[in-house]
Design a protein around this motif. Structure first.
Motif, PDB file in Angstrom:
ATOM      1  N   ASP A  77       0.828  -1.203   0.000  1.00 54.55           N
ATOM      2  CA  ASP A  77       0.000   0.000   0.000  1.00 54.55           C
ATOM      3  C   ASP A  77       0.861   1.251   0.000  1.00 54.55           C
ATOM      4  O   ASP A  77       0.569   2.228  -0.698  1.00 54.55           O
ATOM      5  N   ARG A  78       1.931   1.224   0.767  1.00 59.12           N
ATOM      6  CA  ARG A  78       2.832   2.381   0.830  1.00 59.12           C
ATOM      7  C   ARG A  78       3.551   2.588  -0.499  1.00 59.12           C
ATOM      8  O   ARG A  78       3.643   3.701  -1.010  1.00 59.12           O
ATOM      9  N   LEU A  79       4.055   1.495  -1.080  1.00 56.29           N
ATOM     10  CA  LEU A  79       4.810   1.606  -2.325  1.00 56.29           C
ATOM     11  C   LEU A  79       3.922   2.001  -3.502  1.00 56.29           C
ATOM     12  O   LEU A  79       4.383   2.666  -4.436  1.00 56.29           O
ATOM     13  N   ALA A  80       2.669   1.599  -3.468  1.00 61.60           N
ATOM     14  CA  ALA A  80       1.756   1.898  -4.571  1.00 61.60           C
ATOM     15  C   ALA A  80       1.517   3.398  -4.725  1.00 61.60           C
ATOM     16  O   ALA A  80       1.139   3.863  -5.810  1.00 61.60           O
ATOM     17  N   ARG A  81       1.766   4.160  -3.674  1.00 59.05           N
ATOM     18  CA  ARG A  81       1.608   5.618  -3.763  1.00 59.05           C
ATOM     19  C   ARG A  81       2.575   6.230  -4.766  1.00 59.05           C
ATOM     20  O   ARG A  81       2.392   7.355  -5.212  1.00 59.05           O
ATOM     21  N   SER A  82       3.606   5.489  -5.133  1.00 51.11           N
ATOM     22  CA  SER A  82       4.586   5.980  -6.106  1.00 51.11           C
ATOM     23  C   SER A  82       4.005   6.064  -7.511  1.00 51.11           C
ATOM     24  O   SER A  82       4.551   6.746  -8.376  1.00 51.11           O
ATOM     25  N   GLY A  83       2.933   5.325  -7.761  1.00 50.62           N
ATOM     26  CA  GLY A  83       2.359   5.257  -9.102  1.00 50.62           C
ATOM     27  C   GLY A  83       2.874   4.080  -9.910  1.00 50.62           C
ATOM     28  O   GLY A  83       2.406   3.843 -11.028  1.00 50.62           O
ATOM     29  N   ALA A  84       3.818   3.324  -9.358  1.00 47.90           N
ATOM     30  CA  ALA A  84       4.354   2.142 -10.052  1.00 47.90           C
ATOM     31  C   ALA A  84       3.481   0.932  -9.756  1.00 47.90           C
ATOM     32  O   ALA A  84       2.849   0.852  -8.700  1.00 47.90           O
ATOM     33  N   PRO A  85       3.434  -0.058 -10.664  1.00 49.73           N
ATOM     34  CA  PRO A  85       2.743  -1.309 -10.372  1.00 49.73           C
ATOM     35  C   PRO A  85       3.444  -2.026  -9.213  1.00 49.73           C
ATOM     36  O   PRO A  85       4.661  -2.207  -9.239  1.00 49.73           O
ATOM     37  N   VAL A  86       2.679  -2.407  -8.203  1.00 49.31           N
ATOM     38  CA  VAL A  86       3.246  -3.033  -7.001  1.00 49.31           C
ATOM     39  C   VAL A  86       2.416  -4.254  -6.639  1.00 49.31           C
ATOM     40  O   VAL A  86       1.186  -4.236  -6.737  1.00 49.31           O
ATOM     41  N   LYS A  87       3.087  -5.308  -6.206  1.00 48.90           N
ATOM     42  CA  LYS A  87       2.425  -6.541  -5.804  1.00 48.90           C
ATOM     43  C   LYS A  87       2.985  -7.000  -4.465  1.00 48.90           C
ATOM     44  O   LYS A  87       4.201  -7.023  -4.270  1.00 48.90           O
ATOM     45  N   GLN A  88       2.084  -7.330  -3.528  1.00 46.30           N
ATOM     46  CA  GLN A  88       2.510  -7.896  -2.256  1.00 46.30           C
ATOM     47  C   GLN A  88       2.679  -9.398  -2.385  1.00 46.30           C
ATOM     48  O   GLN A  88       1.824 -10.083  -2.978  1.00 46.30           O
ATOM     49  N   LEU A  89       3.764  -9.922  -1.835  1.00 41.82           N
ATOM     50  CA  LEU A  89       4.012 -11.350  -1.822  1.00 41.82           C
ATOM     51  C   LEU A  89       4.076 -11.783  -0.363  1.00 41.82           C
ATOM     52  O   LEU A  89       4.987 -11.402   0.366  1.00 41.82           O
ATOM     53  N   LEU A  90       3.081 -12.556   0.068  1.00 41.53           N
ATOM     54  CA  LEU A  90       3.043 -13.051   1.447  1.00 41.53           C
ATOM     55  C   LEU A  90       3.703 -14.422   1.513  1.00 41.53           C
ATOM     56  O   LEU A  90       3.365 -15.315   0.740  1.00 41.53           O
ATOM     57  N   THR A  91       4.633 -14.589   2.440  1.00 43.25           N
ATOM     58  CA  THR A  91       5.434 -15.805   2.493  1.00 43.25           C
ATOM     59  C   THR A  91       4.859 -16.861   3.427  1.00 43.25           C
ATOM     60  O   THR A  91       5.411 -17.962   3.520  1.00 43.25           O
ATOM     61  N   ASP A  92       3.792 -16.545   4.154  1.00 37.20           N
ATOM     62  CA  ASP A  92       3.170 -17.520   5.059  1.00 37.20           C
ATOM     63  C   ASP A  92       4.171 -18.107   6.041  1.00 37.20           C
ATOM     64  O   ASP A  92       4.214 -19.306   6.282  1.00 37.20           O
ATOM     65  N   GLY A  93       4.992 -17.253   6.610  1.00 38.41           N
ATOM     66  CA  GLY A  93       5.935 -17.680   7.640  1.00 38.41           C
ATOM     67  C   GLY A  93       7.344 -17.924   7.172  1.00 38.41           C
ATOM     68  O   GLY A  93       8.253 -18.025   7.995  1.00 38.41           O
ATOM     69  N   LEU A  94       7.553 -18.035   5.870  1.00 41.87           N
ATOM     70  CA  LEU A  94       8.902 -18.256   5.352  1.00 41.87           C
ATOM     71  C   LEU A  94       9.711 -16.969   5.486  1.00 41.87           C
ATOM     72  O   LEU A  94       9.247 -15.885   5.128  1.00 41.87           O
ATOM     73  N   CYS A  95      10.950 -17.080   5.971  1.00 36.95           N
ATOM     74  CA  CYS A  95      11.737 -15.890   6.304  1.00 36.95           C
ATOM     75  C   CYS A  95      12.539 -15.347   5.125  1.00 36.95           C
ATOM     76  O   CYS A  95      13.407 -14.495   5.321  1.00 36.95           O
ATOM     77  N   HIS A  96      12.282 -15.842   3.922  1.00 40.67           N
ATOM     78  CA  HIS A  96      13.023 -15.381   2.759  1.00 40.67           C
ATOM     79  C   HIS A  96      12.209 -15.675   1.505  1.00 40.67           C
ATOM     80  O   HIS A  96      11.233 -16.421   1.542  1.00 40.67           O
ATOM     81  N   LEU A  97      12.607 -15.089   0.406  1.00 39.34           N
ATOM     82  CA  LEU A  97      12.027 -15.409  -0.892  1.00 39.34           C
ATOM     83  C   LEU A  97      12.879 -16.456  -1.591  1.00 39.34           C
ATOM     84  O   LEU A  97      14.088 -16.547  -1.352  1.00 39.34           O
ATOM     85  N   GLU A  98      12.246 -17.210  -2.475  1.00 40.48           N
ATOM     86  CA  GLU A  98      12.945 -18.185  -3.294  1.00 40.48           C
ATOM     87  C   GLU A  98      12.642 -17.910  -4.765  1.00 40.48           C
ATOM     88  O   GLU A  98      11.661 -17.237  -5.095  1.00 40.48           O
ATOM     89  N   ALA A  99      13.462 -18.446  -5.629  1.00 43.84           N
ATOM     90  CA  ALA A  99      13.325 -18.191  -7.068  1.00 43.84           C
ATOM     91  C   ALA A  99      11.971 -18.662  -7.598  1.00 43.84           C
ATOM     92  O   ALA A  99      11.392 -18.031  -8.478  1.00 43.84           O
ATOM     93  N   GLN A 101       9.110 -18.570  -6.143  1.00 42.44           N
ATOM     94  CA  GLN A 101       8.090 -17.588  -5.828  1.00 42.44           C
ATOM     95  C   GLN A 101       8.171 -16.396  -6.769  1.00 42.44           C
ATOM     96  O   GLN A 101       7.153 -15.885  -7.243  1.00 42.44           O
ATOM     97  N   LEU A 102       9.387 -15.955  -7.037  1.00 40.23           N
ATOM     98  CA  LEU A 102       9.551 -14.838  -7.950  1.00 40.23           C
ATOM     99  C   LEU A 102       9.088 -15.220  -9.352  1.00 40.23           C
ATOM    100  O   LEU A 102       8.393 -14.440 -10.024  1.00 40.23           O
ATOM    101  N   ARG A 103       9.432 -16.414  -9.802  1.00 39.54           N
ATOM    102  CA  ARG A 103       9.010 -16.858 -11.130  1.00 39.54           C
ATOM    103  C   ARG A 103       7.487 -16.847 -11.251  1.00 39.54           C
ATOM    104  O   ARG A 103       6.943 -16.404 -12.264  1.00 39.54           O
TER     105      ARG A 103
END
Length: 259
Positions: A77-99, A101-103
């Motif tokens: 919500d905060r980043l979307a104020r920039s006017g750029a397309p923004v997507k939240q990625l919820l990890t459901d407890g995982l402490c990092h992102l993995e490839a 998820q990004l794919r």
């Protein structure tokens, strides 16, 4: 038991590396530069990224952002104020992102004209440092309030960075921050890496950071950090609910680079 855990960990990380390499090649063909932002919670990463996104939008740069958290969509919500397309990625407890998820989000969401994709990783300097996302540029951020010895405490994160950004520099005086010691510690684990200074409150460093990222998009050479995106051996393990077991940054670090 330890050997079997280590074998599982290595298999998981090897699979992630393969996915990351394929994603990097695919995005490179599409002309997309992925910027992976790593920091502790409270470093000011979201506020600074919001400023950078807004400046990119002002300049007509096709930019987008993915922001990862364990819960809430507050940062999106905060980043979307920039006017750029923004997507939240919820990890459901995982402490990092993995490839993987990004794919998934690149395939299902990323606007087709995007040339810069900022990925705001989970606030954590341990686990995210071990996972290559297929990024072109890994940036590690640290606030002056965190202590100048942090690069020595988290050598994998700082040692795998293509660029280091010091944030909240307006608080350096009150925090009694020793900038010379910080720079020495950074260069001990990552010789030659550039250290940028920033203050999201005043806008200091926003243009410089965007210029560095745009230069990479346009073909500029990237600093080669001494450490690989992840350590290839580890000293201890911990388990995350709903995920696999993997190990924290240990003493065995292999030479290499992210790009």
């Amino acid at each position: 038991m330890c050997d079997s855990v280590d074998e599982v960990t290595q298999a998981v990380l090897a699979k992630n590396d393969g996915l990351a390499a394929g994603l990097r090649d695919e995005l490179s063909r599409r002309g997309v530069v992925v910027v992976n932002l790593l920091s502790s919670p409270g470093s000011g990463k979201t506020e600074l990224l919001g400023r950078v996104l807004a400046r990119a939008v002002e300049r007509g740069v096709p930019v987008a952002a993915l922001t990862a958290d364990l819960a809430t969509e507050n940062d999106a919500d905060r980043l979307a104020r920039s006017g750029a397309p923004v997507k939240q990625l919820l990890t459901d407890g995982l402490c990092h992102l993995e490839a993987r998820q990004l794919r998934r989000h690149v395939e299902s969401w990323l606007p087709g004209d995007t040339s810069l994709l900022f990925v705001e990783n989970v606030g954590n300097l341990v686990c995210p440092a071990s996972y290559d996302l297929g990024e072109s540029l890994r940036i590690v951020l640290m606030a002056v309030t965190e202590g100048e010895d942090k690069p020595l405490k988290y050598p994998t994160a700082f040692g795998s960075a293509h660029l280091v950004v010091l944030t909240k520099t307006d608080l350096a005086g009150p925090a009694c921050f020793d900038e010379a010691a910080f720079a020495a510690h950074v260069r001990r684990v990552n010789p030659g890496v550039e250290i940028l200074h920033s203050c999201a409150r005043t806008g200091d460093g926003v243009d410089t950071l965007l210029q560095r990222v745009l230069a990479v998009r346009d073909g500029a050479a990237v600093h080669r950090p001494p450490l690989a995106p992840r350590p290839h051996s580890h000293s201890h393990s911990h388990t995350h609910a709903g995920s696999h077991s993997h190990e924290g940054a240990g003493s065995g670090l292999a030479a290499g680079r992210v790009s």
